[in-house]
Design an enzyme around this catalytic site. Structure first.
Site, PDB file in Angstrom:
ATOM      1  N   ASP A 185      -1.909   5.238   1.902  1.00 21.65           N
ATOM      2  CA  ASP A 185      -0.683   5.223   0.960  1.00 21.65           C
ATOM      3  C   ASP A 185      -0.549   7.273   0.911  1.00 21.65           C
ATOM      4  O   ASP A 185      -1.192   8.060   0.961  1.00 21.65           O
ATOM      5  CB  ASP A 185      -1.165   4.493  -0.187  1.00 21.65           C
ATOM      6  CG  ASP A 185       0.342   4.543  -1.671  1.00 21.65           C
ATOM      7  OD1 ASP A 185       1.067   4.308  -0.617  1.00 21.65           O
ATOM      8  OD2 ASP A 185      -0.144   4.485  -2.259  1.00 21.65           O
ATOM      9  N   ASP A 189       0.745   8.665  -2.809  1.00 20.21           N
ATOM     10  CA  ASP A 189       0.452   8.351  -4.206  1.00 20.21           C
ATOM     11  C   ASP A 189      -0.677   7.994  -4.591  1.00 20.21           C
ATOM     12  O   ASP A 189      -0.463   7.079  -5.007  1.00 20.21           O
ATOM     13  CB  ASP A 189       1.922   8.074  -4.935  1.00 20.21           C
ATOM     14  CG  ASP A 189       3.567   8.684  -4.952  1.00 20.21           C
ATOM     15  OD1 ASP A 189       3.285   9.362  -5.407  1.00 20.21           O
ATOM     16  OD2 ASP A 189       4.167   7.962  -4.156  1.00 20.21           O
TER      17      ASP A 189
END
Length: 482
Positions: A33, A35
């Site tokens: 991912d 963030d």
């Protein structure tokens, strides 16, 4: 006597912890991912989200301008809390659906235990009232669970607006308030307010760390394939990765997918991939192959698997959101999963302090004394037992304050694991404070979960193997429990 021995064997905040046995030698493909996985943000970001959403409430939802007097408090909420949408209560719930008394907040004020027990007919929340699989409040469920790091300003804003209405005797509908705050927080992302602010002052909001580059370089040097799947937009990710990794960041990744709309990305088979050109324009041509150096938008995991062939336990995906990032991958697709839990590092550092170890050792001792001495029914003994119970309750409150004055530890209630930890244990093979922890391990390292004793295994073998707080200094006399 116990404290020095415990302190000589403290936990490493930069360690990787295992829920399930996993060898890195089996991992060929690493997914990430963006963030709070590849990139971490400064304390200024949550203040930005809080202020922007608060202004949207005032300007677009016609909320009182007086709520501007409330500022973001980074020390108010913790991740994993539940919010009762109809009663406007924020609380901490354990793995067995029991509310931790003393952690229920209406606005910014704690609700007395007696009132909580009266409202819920005890402290247990039935399954049908809990949130759905992804922590959302839907289909009649009244509880929403906040699992995202980005949800910290949302919880605080909900509590502040509730506080304003309560203090000023304003009659309001809690369900409407919840929806308006949720929509305002969402709009901070969807309308690009957060993205534009970060891109305009990237050094203020992004915590630059060479270790992210070092982790990716280490994997690349060992011939590992890497991919990125994020819900964030293309230009935002590109600028952030150039800042923390370098202009050549795309050369490290075999596949880059933006605006993936997780968790729908893992479940919706209908949406095809679209290529994004250098100017951020979406192209119309059909995607037959996911090419290195290109950026793709939307798509779905089933198409991803067909185009790459990256299936099963040779894939390890890292993310910070237990539901949106990890749950479907481990349950439906057999990928291995790694949870990034930034709060872990600070909690372990607290647990390593002499003050905390002293308090926990004495708390465990008190619990053992209560368990073994409760058979004494004479008045003098009962008086002592009541004093011990009061001291134990006071110490539990003190121990909660070590972590967060309102809600305590992310991982524990007074007695049990939190609901958050229950989901973490179920959906993550390994977990760590940041990706940089990978630098401490060779890429053929095998993670073994600790064999923690089950309740029915005590004290047959654990007392002989364990030290520290497991060895409670019981009195020598044998007590016959009737």
């Amino acid at each position: 006597e116990l404290v020095p021995s415990i302190m000589s064997n403290m936990l490493n905040p930069d360690a990787i912890f295992s829920n399930n046995e996993m060898s890195l030698s089996d991992i060929e493909i690493y997914g990430f991912d963006y963030d709070y996985t590849l990139v971490f943000y400064s304390k200024h970001l949550h203040t930005l989200i809080f202020n922007a959403a608060r202004d949207l409430l005032i300007n677009e939802h016609r909320y009182p301008a007086e709520i501007r007097k409330y500022d973001y408090d980074p020390n108010f909420a913790i991740r994993g809390l539940h919010y009762d949408v109809h009663r406007a209560l924020l609380m901490k719930i354990d793995a067995f659906h029991y509310i931790q008394l003393g952690t229920v907040y209406r606005g910014l004020s704690v609700v007395p235990d007696e009132e909580v027990i009266a409202m819920y007919d005890g402290s247990h929340v039935p399954l049908e009232q809990m949130s759905d699989f992804y922590g959302k409040s839907s289909q009649g469920n009244t509880m929403k669970q906040f699992m995202d790091i980005f949800s910290l300003p949302e919880m605080t804003l909900l509590s502040c607006v509730n506080e304003h209405f309560l203090k000023n005797n304003i009659d309001y509908e809690p369900v409407h308030l919840y929806k308006d705050v949720k929509d305002s927080i969402r709009d901070v992302h969807i309308k690009g307010i957060m993205y534009r602010a970060i891109e305009a002052d990237i050094e203020k909001y992004i915590c630059y760390a060479e270790q992210t580059r070092a982790v990716l370089a280490k994997l690349a040097d060992h011939g590992k394939k890497m991919f990125l799947v994020t819900n964030s937009p293309s230009s935002f990710v590109d600028k952030g990765m150039k800042f923390i990794v370098g202009k050549d960041w795309r050369d490290l990744f075999d596949v880059v997918i933006v605006q993936a709309d997780k968790p729908n990305f893992f479940n919706d088979k209908r949406r095809p991939f679209r290529k994004v050109n250098e100017r951020g324009v979406l192209l119309w041509d059909k995607i037959h192959k996911l090419q290195k150096g290109q950026i793709y938008k939307q798509g779905n995991l089933y198409e991803f698997l067909k185009l790459t062939g990256w299936r099963g336990s040779k894939v390890l995906y890292f993310g910070d959101h237990i539901y949106s990032d990890l749950a479907d991958l481990t349950l439906k697709h057999g990928w291995r999963t790694g949870a990034i839990i930034p709060e872990l590092r600070s909690e372990i550092k607290i647990m390593n302090t002499e003050r905390y170890i002293q308090a926990m050792t004495w708390l465990q001792t008190l619990t053992g004394l209560l368990e073994h001495m409760q058979v004494h029914r004479d008045p003098d003994s009962q008086l002592i037992l009541e004093e011990w119970k009061k001291e134990r309750k006071d110490m539990r409150e003190m121990n909660r304050n070590f972590f967060n004055a309102q809600f305590g530890s992310l991982f524990r209630t007074d007695e049990n694991p939190t609901y958050f930890l229950r989901r973490l244990s179920r959906f993550a093979d390994i977990y760590m404070a940041s990706l940089s922890c990978l630098l401490n391990y060779e890429l053929d390292y095998t993670f073994y979960p600790r064999r923690t004793p089950l309740q029915h295994e005590l004290p047959a073998w654990s007392d002989q193997l364990c030290t520290g707080t497991f060895r409670i200094p019981f009195l020598q006399e044998t007590v016959q429990i009737k």
